[in-house]
Design a protein around this motif. Sequence first.
Motif: not given
Length: 130
Positions: A30-31, A54-60, A101-106, A115-117
Amino acid sequence: QVQLVESGGGLVQPGGSLRLSCAASGFSLDYYGIGWFRQAPGKEREGLASISSTDGSSYYADSVKGRFTISSDNAKDTVYLQMNSLKPEDTAVYYCAARYIALGATAQTMGLIPFEFDFWGQGTQVTVSS
């Protein structure tokens, strides 16, 4: 104990499909955002797709756009990567990873920089060959 476990890899012929799973335990999706990465021998780890909780968005990444689809089942704390039209150059070890991720982050703002994971699975081998 935070853990990510990938499954679903294997040998597939060119043009075939596989669905990878990434099961999370020890924390709630969830977070967190989840990313899929791959690493072929002698190459750098490559970000493929991400999904935001947070919003279910995806990126490829461009290399997989239109062929791969990321989805999540938060009730099962599992994220999937459906891979279609596989090519020999898709052969690699595939990893899933999580980052807070912060609330609202896409997914796009979350990015796919390894390295950010924060947490990583052990990887699953995908081999595309005839």
